[in-house]
Design an enzyme around this catalytic site. Sequence first.
Site, PDB file in Angstrom:
ATOM      1  N   TYR A  95      10.120  -5.671  -1.991  1.00  8.38           N
ATOM      2  CA  TYR A  95       9.162  -6.411  -1.165  1.00  8.38           C
ATOM      3  C   TYR A  95       8.517  -7.542  -1.988  1.00  8.38           C
ATOM      4  CZ  TYR A  95       4.689  -7.489   0.995  1.00  8.38           C
ATOM      5  OH  TYR A  95       3.603  -8.157   1.501  1.00  8.38           O
ATOM      6  N   PHE A 151      -4.497  -8.954  -1.706  1.00 14.04           N
ATOM      7  CA  PHE A 151      -4.613  -7.625  -2.293  1.00 14.04           C
ATOM      8  C   PHE A 151      -4.585  -6.646  -1.102  1.00 14.04           C
ATOM      9  CE2 PHE A 151      -4.756  -8.140  -6.905  1.00 14.04           C
ATOM     10  CZ  PHE A 151      -4.464  -9.485  -6.919  1.00 14.04           C
ATOM     11  N   PHE A 195      -2.346  10.213  -3.368  1.00 16.51           N
ATOM     12  CA  PHE A 195      -1.122  10.040  -4.167  1.00 16.51           C
ATOM     13  C   PHE A 195      -1.463   9.823  -5.639  1.00 16.51           C
ATOM     14  CE2 PHE A 195       0.877   8.093  -0.109  1.00 16.51           C
ATOM     15  CZ  PHE A 195       1.227   9.359   0.351  1.00 16.51           C
ATOM     16  N   GLY A 214       6.094   3.481  -7.875  1.00 20.63           N
ATOM     17  CA  GLY A 214       5.857   2.036  -7.878  1.00 20.63           C
ATOM     18  C   GLY A 214       4.396   1.640  -7.720  1.00 20.63           C
TER      19      GLY A 214
HETATM   20  N1  UDP Z   1      -2.653   6.134  -0.805  1.00 19.64           N
HETATM   21  C1  UDP Z   1      -2.897   7.511  -0.827  1.00 19.64           C
HETATM   22  N2  UDP Z   1      -2.576   8.238   0.280  1.00 19.64           N
HETATM   23  C2  UDP Z   1      -2.037   7.678   1.411  1.00 19.64           C
HETATM   24  C3  UDP Z   1      -1.800   6.277   1.419  1.00 19.64           C
HETATM   25  C4  UDP Z   1      -2.129   5.543   0.293  1.00 19.64           C
HETATM   26  O1  UDP Z   1      -3.383   8.058  -1.815  1.00 19.64           O
HETATM   27  O2  UDP Z   1      -1.747   8.406   2.371  1.00 19.64           O
HETATM   28  C5  UDP Z   1      -3.015   5.333  -1.985  1.00 19.64           C
HETATM   29  C6  UDP Z   1      -1.847   4.550  -2.579  1.00 19.64           C
HETATM   30  O3  UDP Z   1      -1.155   5.336  -3.511  1.00 19.64           O
HETATM   31  C7  UDP Z   1      -2.586   3.364  -3.213  1.00 19.64           C
HETATM   32  C8  UDP Z   1      -3.802   3.153  -2.330  1.00 19.64           C
HETATM   33  O4  UDP Z   1      -3.949   4.357  -1.576  1.00 19.64           O
HETATM   34  O5  UDP Z   1      -3.034   3.720  -4.488  1.00 19.64           O
HETATM   35  C9  UDP Z   1      -3.629   2.023  -1.352  1.00 19.64           C
HETATM   36  O6  UDP Z   1      -2.370   2.181  -0.706  1.00 19.64           O
HETATM   37  P1  UDP Z   1      -1.926   1.322   0.550  1.00 19.64           P
HETATM   38  O7  UDP Z   1      -0.595   1.845   0.984  1.00 19.64           O
HETATM   39  O8  UDP Z   1      -3.033   1.291   1.545  1.00 19.64           O
HETATM   40  O9  UDP Z   1      -1.798  -0.147  -0.008  1.00 19.64           O
HETATM   41  P2  UDP Z   1      -0.939  -0.746  -1.237  1.00 19.64           P
HETATM   42  O10 UDP Z   1      -1.844  -0.644  -2.433  1.00 19.64           O
HETATM   43  O11 UDP Z   1       0.314   0.057  -1.370  1.00 19.64           O
HETATM   44  O12 UDP Z   1      -0.694  -2.143  -0.843  1.00 19.64           O
END
Ligand code: UDP
Length: 331
Positions: A142, A170, A209, A286
Amino acid sequence: MSILVTGGAGYIGIHTVAELIAHQEEVVVVDNLGLGHREAVQALNVPLYEVDIRDRDKMISIMKNHQVDTVVHFAAFSQVGESVRLPLKYYQNNVAGTTELLAAMVEAGVLRIVFSSTAATYGEPEATPIVESHPKHPTNPYGETKLAIERMLHWSAEAHGMQSVSLRYFNAAGAHPDLPIGEHHANESHLIPIVLQTALGLRQKVTVFGTDYPTQDGSCIRDYIHVMDLASAHRLAVQKLRSEHAGAVAYNLGIGKGYSVIEVIDTSRAVTKREIPVEWGTRREGDPAVLIASPDLAKQALHWSPTYLELSSIIASAWAWHLNHPNGYKS
Ligand code: UDP
């Protein structure tokens, strides 16, 4: 003179359309509705062409018929995890799609574009807050496709005089304060909607996560920016393109402040006054530990300043949407 918004039926696209029409701009939306929502565009009463940006002839005729002078380009796939599994799908849609769009623009004589880019172009940060000159080593397809498009915009400036502003977002969140538009993804993967759907009882729990990152509470830190602040930056970028020739430039859009996943959940508990059950999970592949923008260049170059500076106000805005539209545009 009008502005063509590709992907204008998507989340950030529709909020930008709302911002543009609130400032008396003529707007036309192009969206193939693969992921976008017709209901969102209907709520704003702007012309919608259900067209794929790869259809060069149709794109040229829309640009000519509506006397388009600037394109704001959102149409893209944007799920990091999916891009790792299906990289060619991302190259085909994002890179090949934008190549066709730029070719149509050159042919139609439309040489201004605001491009929806991402913090994922940087990859794992070497220093925080991230400035625009930070090295770019995306850790997923992406981010690679968005970076490839930024490079394409650079060379299109050299060869064709294409003027562009790439905006590296962001973490977008929140919803329009007055209009019935907000965040609705078919397969939701973003933290704030998942947390608020859990508060509504639509999900049983939120999985955090990773709890072993080198941060104060072990969870990842992100810079959350309100979608209306993103929208205003796009409007100001259009103004900048209309008033000067700067070639291809790129700015970060964030508030310059980071919040951990656990802080997002705790703040959501306080805002919603609901229970939000949590389970501790493993790291998502990632995910960098900390992503925080330096928004100084955008503030200076676009005369932009974000207005939602507290996580609680961003979450309260998202909560108002989720509470009134628990099934998104389907309710
Ligand atoms: N995250 C999480 N649980 C979820 C979805 C996201 O802990 O069900 C965490 C993810 O690992 C990241 C942060 O929340 O650290 C933001 O994730 P999101 O997918 O909203 O945005 P990204 O940072 O990937 O653009």
